[in-house]
Design a protein around this motif. Structure first.
Motif, PDB file in Angstrom:
ATOM      1  N   ASP A 197       0.262  -1.197   0.245  1.00  0.00           N
ATOM      2  CA  ASP A 197      -0.011  -0.204   0.165  1.00  0.00           C
ATOM      3  C   ASP A 197       1.177   1.232   0.514  1.00  0.00           C
ATOM      4  N   GLU A 201       0.271   4.881  -2.396  1.00  0.00           N
ATOM      5  CA  GLU A 201       0.327   5.587  -1.880  1.00  0.00           C
ATOM      6  C   GLU A 201       1.263   6.309  -3.471  1.00  0.00           C
ATOM      7  N   GLU A 224      -7.731   6.352   2.807  1.00  0.00           N
ATOM      8  CA  GLU A 224      -8.125   4.530   2.735  1.00  0.00           C
ATOM      9  C   GLU A 224      -9.139   4.533   3.571  1.00  0.00           C
TER      10      GLU A 224
END
Length: 242
Positions: A197, A201, A224
């Motif tokens: 993740d 990003e 999120e």
């Protein structure tokens, strides 16, 4: 002359002081007269046409070529014709000065049958010195190690016309940009597949596209959706109505 059985047998020699009868006479092919054995040659019977078939060749001292003299023509005229038309002084060295084996102390003349060209150094030698160790062969020529292929390309590019050079420069710039962009895409895909993740990003921030979910009660932003749900359950007791 002859005998009763063969009255036409034999003829007299045509020389005035000879007149010898010969049963096998000789007929001169120049003056067409009959002679005996002693006077059959041109010189012996002083043939007036004896020199018509003679071939006289004179070697030119300027070009080393043979000049044939015509019996019916003055030799001076024949010589002038040769000097004005066929005489080539550059042929003298080719004819007179024959090539010799270049090996020191070897005096062998290089002719058609005893000349061999070395395939390494490219020099002609005689049969005795045809091998490399016999004539101290230097071997094949080596390429220059300092030759730069990129330098050659740069020199060739500078010699082109200005219009063509500008066109090529624009094409090269566009090709470099497309290659750079392709490399960035590949690196981003590799990071995404291995980083999770956080890399996603970073990739979103690098592309300029960042999505934020806002809480309807406190207007707090979350990147999120899962974090937004946790925030609502924890801080607002599961109600999202403002």
């Amino acid at each position: 002359m002859g005998t009763p059985e063969f009255p036409d047998l034999g003829k007299h020699c045509s020389v005035d002081y000879c007149k010898q009868i010969d049963f096998l006479p000789f007929t001169c092919d120049r003056c067409i007269q009959v002679f005996c054995l002693d006077h059959r040659s041109y010189m012996k019977h002083s043939c007036p046409k004896g020199n018509r078939g003679d071939v006289t060749v004179v070697i030119c001292p300027l070009c080393a070529k043979g000049v044939r003299l015509n019996p019916d023509e003055d030799p001076n005229i024949t010589w002038e014709k040769h000097v004005n038309t066929d005489c080539d002084p550059s042929n003298y060295e080719k004819t007179v000065k024959k090539k010799k084996c270049p090996v020191p102390r070897c005096r062998e003349l290089l002719t058609f049958s005893n000349t061999i060209k070395c395939r390494d150094c490219g020099i002609e030698h005689c049969l005795k010195h045809r091998f490399g160790p016999d004539h101290s062969c230097s071997g094949p020529k080596k390429l220059d190690s300092t030759f730069s292929f990129m330098g050659f390309l740069s020199t060739t590019n500078t010699k082109e016309a200005p219009a063509s050079s500008s066109r090529w420069s624009s094409l090269l710039a566009s090709a470099e940009a497309s290659i750079r962009e392709l490399g960035n895409d590949i690196s981003q895909k590799l990071q995404f597949s291995s980083g999770g993740d956080g890399n996603l990003e970073k990739m979103q921030e690098r592309n300029g596209k960042v999505t934020v979910d806002v809480c309807p009660k406190c207007s707090k932003g979350f990147r999120e959706p899962g974090e937004l749900l946790k925030h609502i359950d924890k801080d607002h007791r599961g109600t999202s109505i403002a």
